[in-house]
Enzyme design. Structure first.
Site, PDB file in Angstrom:
ATOM      1  N   CYS A  33       0.862  -1.188   0.000  1.00 37.58           N
ATOM      2  CA  CYS A  33       0.000   0.000   0.000  1.00 37.58           C
ATOM      3  C   CYS A  33       0.898   1.238   0.000  1.00 37.58           C
ATOM      4  O   CYS A  33       2.060   1.160  -0.413  1.00 37.58           O
ATOM      5  CB  CYS A  33      -0.994  -0.017   1.158  1.00 37.58           C
ATOM      6  SG  CYS A  33      -0.252   0.025   2.810  1.00 37.58           S
TER       7      CYS A  33
ATOM      8  N   ASN B 131       2.195   1.472   4.442  1.00 34.10           N
ATOM      9  CA  ASN B 131       2.481   0.184   5.102  1.00 34.10           C
ATOM     10  C   ASN B 131       2.175   0.210   6.600  1.00 34.10           C
ATOM     11  O   ASN B 131       2.821  -0.458   7.381  1.00 34.10           O
ATOM     12  CB  ASN B 131       3.937  -0.258   4.854  1.00 34.10           C
ATOM     13  CG  ASN B 131       4.230  -1.715   5.222  1.00 34.10           C
ATOM     14  OD1 ASN B 131       5.344  -2.030   5.654  1.00 34.10           O
ATOM     15  ND2 ASN B 131       3.289  -2.596   5.053  1.00 34.10           N
TER      16      ASN B 131
ATOM     17  N   CYS C 121      -1.550   0.713   7.390  1.00 32.64           N
ATOM     18  CA  CYS C 121      -2.990   0.427   7.485  1.00 32.64           C
ATOM     19  C   CYS C 121      -3.378  -0.781   6.630  1.00 32.64           C
ATOM     20  O   CYS C 121      -3.559  -1.887   7.145  1.00 32.64           O
ATOM     21  CB  CYS C 121      -3.820   1.653   7.071  1.00 32.64           C
ATOM     22  SG  CYS C 121      -3.517   3.128   8.078  1.00 32.64           S
ATOM     23  N   ARG C 122      -3.510  -0.580   5.319  1.00 32.39           N
ATOM     24  CA  ARG C 122      -4.117  -1.617   4.482  1.00 32.39           C
ATOM     25  C   ARG C 122      -3.235  -2.847   4.279  1.00 32.39           C
ATOM     26  O   ARG C 122      -3.694  -3.982   4.458  1.00 32.39           O
ATOM     27  CB  ARG C 122      -4.499  -1.021   3.114  1.00 32.39           C
ATOM     28  CG  ARG C 122      -5.614  -0.006   3.218  1.00 32.39           C
ATOM     29  CD  ARG C 122      -5.726   0.819   1.945  1.00 32.39           C
ATOM     30  NE  ARG C 122      -4.553   1.654   1.734  1.00 32.39           N
ATOM     31  CZ  ARG C 122      -4.309   2.370   0.653  1.00 32.39           C
ATOM     32  NH1 ARG C 122      -5.167   2.329  -0.340  1.00 32.39           N
ATOM     33  NH2 ARG C 122      -3.233   3.120   0.567  1.00 32.39           N
ATOM     34  N   SER C 123      -1.962  -2.638   3.874  1.00 30.75           N
ATOM     35  CA  SER C 123      -1.155  -3.833   3.549  1.00 30.75           C
ATOM     36  C   SER C 123      -0.786  -4.667   4.775  1.00 30.75           C
ATOM     37  O   SER C 123      -0.804  -5.901   4.684  1.00 30.75           O
ATOM     38  CB  SER C 123       0.073  -3.488   2.697  1.00 30.75           C
ATOM     39  OG  SER C 123       0.963  -2.632   3.358  1.00 30.75           O
TER      40      SER C 123
ATOM     41  N   ASP D  91      -8.494   3.736   1.356  1.00 32.27           N
ATOM     42  CA  ASP D  91      -7.503   4.157   2.360  1.00 32.27           C
ATOM     43  C   ASP D  91      -8.235   4.673   3.602  1.00 32.27           C
ATOM     44  O   ASP D  91      -8.964   5.655   3.523  1.00 32.27           O
ATOM     45  CB  ASP D  91      -6.634   5.264   1.737  1.00 32.27           C
ATOM     46  CG  ASP D  91      -5.496   5.679   2.643  1.00 32.27           C
ATOM     47  OD1 ASP D  91      -5.472   5.241   3.822  1.00 32.27           O
ATOM     48  OD2 ASP D  91      -4.647   6.451   2.182  1.00 32.27           O
TER      49      ASP D  91
HETATM   50  P1  4NP Z   1      -1.846   2.851   4.128  1.00 32.76           P
HETATM   51  O1  4NP Z   1      -2.476   4.216   4.694  1.00 32.76           O
HETATM   52  O2  4NP Z   1      -1.260   3.173   2.766  1.00 32.76           O
HETATM   53  O3  4NP Z   1      -3.028   1.945   4.031  1.00 32.76           O
HETATM   54  O4  4NP Z   1      -0.813   2.404   5.123  1.00 32.76           O
HETATM   55  C1  4NP Z   1      -1.756   5.400   4.798  1.00 32.76           C
HETATM   56  C2  4NP Z   1      -0.809   5.526   5.805  1.00 32.76           C
HETATM   57  C3  4NP Z   1      -0.120   6.731   5.946  1.00 32.76           C
HETATM   58  C4  4NP Z   1      -0.359   7.772   5.068  1.00 32.76           C
HETATM   59  C5  4NP Z   1      -1.310   7.634   4.048  1.00 32.76           C
HETATM   60  C6  4NP Z   1      -1.999   6.451   3.919  1.00 32.76           C
HETATM   61  N1  4NP Z   1       0.348   8.998   5.224  1.00 32.76           N
HETATM   62  O5  4NP Z   1       0.090   9.929   4.451  1.00 32.76           O
HETATM   63  O6  4NP Z   1       1.209   9.084   6.125  1.00 32.76           O
END
Ligand code: 4NP
Length: 169
Positions: free
Chosen positions: A13, A16, A18-20, A136
């Protein structure tokens, strides 16, 4: 000991956190429940390095735990060619991840390893190729995180069903 030819799966993702890692945890949990863990190498990473070394988001961990899943992964950044060489399936969460990962592909064989994770949701024949993303949840509330958890558990089942059909697991 791992068998000679494990199936190597990398969830990708943006951050790294939340989703992945939620997908990695859900898939590992499923593999454990089916006694298939020794047949796989599983990891996750992010296309951005904002959170390298961190545990997953606190709400991601909370909703995983509600489902009996402990997330211990530490965030790492996608390593391009090195990850293409290490993994058989690079399962990305959205179109932006797809573009980022594919931009590191050296050839068609690398590119052919990259899939939108939700292509494998439930009955993968129905969602395959439709370009559906895992939303997200980063700026959302607990309901958005719970939705992601449901999606990654459902899609992990769909992906494993696909592998069972194609890999004689
Ligand atoms: P992820 O979510 O891609 O599912 O881990 C996010 C985590 C952090 C951020 C954006 C999306 N960020 O902008 O820090």
């Amino acid at each position: 000991m791992k068998p000679a030819n494990p199936v190597r799966v990398l969830f990708v993702c943006l951050g790294n956190i939340c989703r992945s890692p939620a997908a990695e945890g859900a898939f590992l949990h499923l593999l454990e429940s089916e006694n298939l863990i020794d047949r796989f190498i599983v990891d996750s990473c992010g296309t951005a390095g904002y959170h390298v070394g961190e545990l997953s988001n606190v709400t991601t961990r909370k909703v995983a735990k509600e489902n009996g899943i402990e997330l211990v992964h530490r965030a790492r950044k996608f390593e391009g060619v090195r990850d293409f060489d290490t993994f058989d399936y690079l399962l990305v969460m959205d179109q932006s991840n797809y573009q980022d990962v594919v931009s590191h592909a050296r050839n068609d064989a690398d590119k052919a390893k990259v899939f939108l994770f939700r292509d494998y949701e439930s009955d993968f024949k129905n969602s395959r190729g439709k370009g559906v993303s895992v939303p997200d949840p980063y700026y959302g509330g607990i309901n958005e995180f719970r939705e992601v958890q449901d999606i990654v558990m459902r899609t992990s089942r769909g992906f494993l069903n696909y592998l069972k059909l194609t890999k004689a697991l």
